[in-house]
Design a protein around this motif. Structure first.
Motif, PDB file in Angstrom:
ATOM      1  N   ARG A 150      22.607  25.314  40.816  1.00 14.81           N
ATOM      2  CA  ARG A 150      21.922  26.425  40.129  1.00 14.81           C
ATOM      3  C   ARG A 150      20.545  25.979  39.628  1.00 14.81           C
ATOM      4  O   ARG A 150      19.549  26.670  39.817  1.00 14.81           O
ATOM      5  N   THR A 188      32.572  29.020  34.669  1.00 14.91           N
ATOM      6  CA  THR A 188      31.697  29.985  35.349  1.00 14.91           C
ATOM      7  C   THR A 188      31.551  29.665  36.833  1.00 14.91           C
ATOM      8  O   THR A 188      30.950  30.450  37.569  1.00 14.91           O
ATOM      9  N   THR A 192      30.593  35.240  39.325  1.00 21.48           N
ATOM     10  CA  THR A 192      29.177  35.623  39.356  1.00 21.48           C
ATOM     11  C   THR A 192      28.694  35.717  37.909  1.00 21.48           C
ATOM     12  O   THR A 192      29.503  35.816  36.970  1.00 21.48           O
ATOM     13  N   LEU A 193      27.375  35.732  37.754  1.00 20.23           N
ATOM     14  CA  LEU A 193      26.804  35.899  36.408  1.00 20.23           C
ATOM     15  C   LEU A 193      27.324  37.192  35.771  1.00 20.23           C
ATOM     16  O   LEU A 193      27.748  37.207  34.608  1.00 20.23           O
ATOM     17  N   GLU A 194      27.331  38.273  36.547  1.00 24.74           N
ATOM     18  CA  GLU A 194      27.811  39.570  36.027  1.00 24.74           C
ATOM     19  C   GLU A 194      29.286  39.468  35.626  1.00 24.74           C
ATOM     20  O   GLU A 194      29.711  40.063  34.634  1.00 24.74           O
TER      21      GLU A 194
END
Ligand SMILES: Nc1ncnc2c1ncn2[C@@H]1O[C@H](COP(=O)(O)OP(=O)(O)O)[C@@H](O)[C@H]1O
Ligand SMILES: Nc1ccn([C@H]2C[C@H](O)[C@@H](COP(=O)(O)OP(=O)(O)O)O2)c(=O)n1
Length: 209
Positions: A150, A188, A192-194
């Motif tokens: 990331r 995480t 996904t971030l969402e």
């Protein structure tokens, strides 16, 4: 109301805090930016990063302050905005030494505790030391490789170099990085971030429903 989101480097703390804060219509507070700004100002002034008294005097003399907003925090030294200079590899490499100084930690904690509620606070010790009375607490993790992949999208270095630097910073930051006993731990990596933001929001809203 205070929601805390702690976790290791590049686990998604600020992105998740921003998403949660926007959904709740409140600001978020990125405590790491104050440690990063202290590091940047110390490096620029040529101060040894382990000398707390000189560093603190320099921070106070430069009127260092955090401006929390839901879209992204800004950091100021008087009229000068530091925000875009805080995520360099040079600051990454020095920040753990500054964050290890108890005097600097006390100064950051006092700035954070003076902020008006409500907000989402993210960092390492938000749910343990700074806001132990927070209404909802989360702790984000992910493997070093996932985090390095990331970060590689935001830094010029390659994944293995970033992974080694992240692992070293995890080690240096261990003391202040333990999850609060009442924090919900979220890996995480597979999300996904969402997905992470939804999971946090579902927990925050559950007691309100
Ligand atoms: N599942 C995920 N959860 C959180 N962040 C993610 C996820 N997938 C990708 N990212 C990305 O990881 C990067 C690092 O997140 P960031 O919020 O800067 O972490 P931290 O504040 O913990 O250092 C961001 O670009 C973010 O969008
Ligand atoms: N509450 C906090 C926040 C950050 N720190 C330290 C630990 C980190 O190495 C640095 C930078 O934190 P920041 O959250 O901006 O860094 P990452 O985005 O996780 O890479 O500051 C801390 O000791 N306590």
């Amino acid at each position: 109301m205070i929601v805390t989101i702690d976790g290791v480097a590049a686990s998604g703390k600020s992105s998740v805090a921003s998403g949660v804060a926007r959904a709740l219509g409140i600001p978020y507070v990125s405590s790491g930016l104050l440690y990063r700004a202290a590091t940047l100002l110390g490096l620029e002034a040529g101060l040894p990063l382990h000398q707390a008294a000189a560093l603190l005097a320099h921070l106070q003399g430069n009127s260092l302050r955090l401006e929390p907003r839901a879209e992204g925090n800004r950091v100021w030294a008087g009229e000068r905005e530091l925000t875009l200079e805080l995520h360099s590899s040079r600051v990454d490499a020095g920040v753990s030494a500054v964050a290890a100084l108890p005097e600097v930690r006390a100064w950051v904690d006092a700035q954070l505790r003076a902020l008006p509620e409500p907000f989402v606070a993210e960092g390492r010790d938000m749910g343990t030391t700074v806001f132990p009375h927070a209404e909802a607490k989360f702790y984000l993790t992910a493997s070093p490789r996932v985090r390095a992949e990331r970060r590689a999208k935001e830094r010029p270095e390659d994944v293995p170099v970033i992974e080694a630097a992240l692992t070293e910073r995890d080690r240096l930051d261990t003391v202040q990085s333990a999850p609060a006993p009442d924090a919900q731990v979220i890996d995480t990596g597979p999300l996904t971030l969402e997905g992470v933001i939804e999971e946090v929001l579902a927990s925050v809203r559950a007691p309100l429903a």
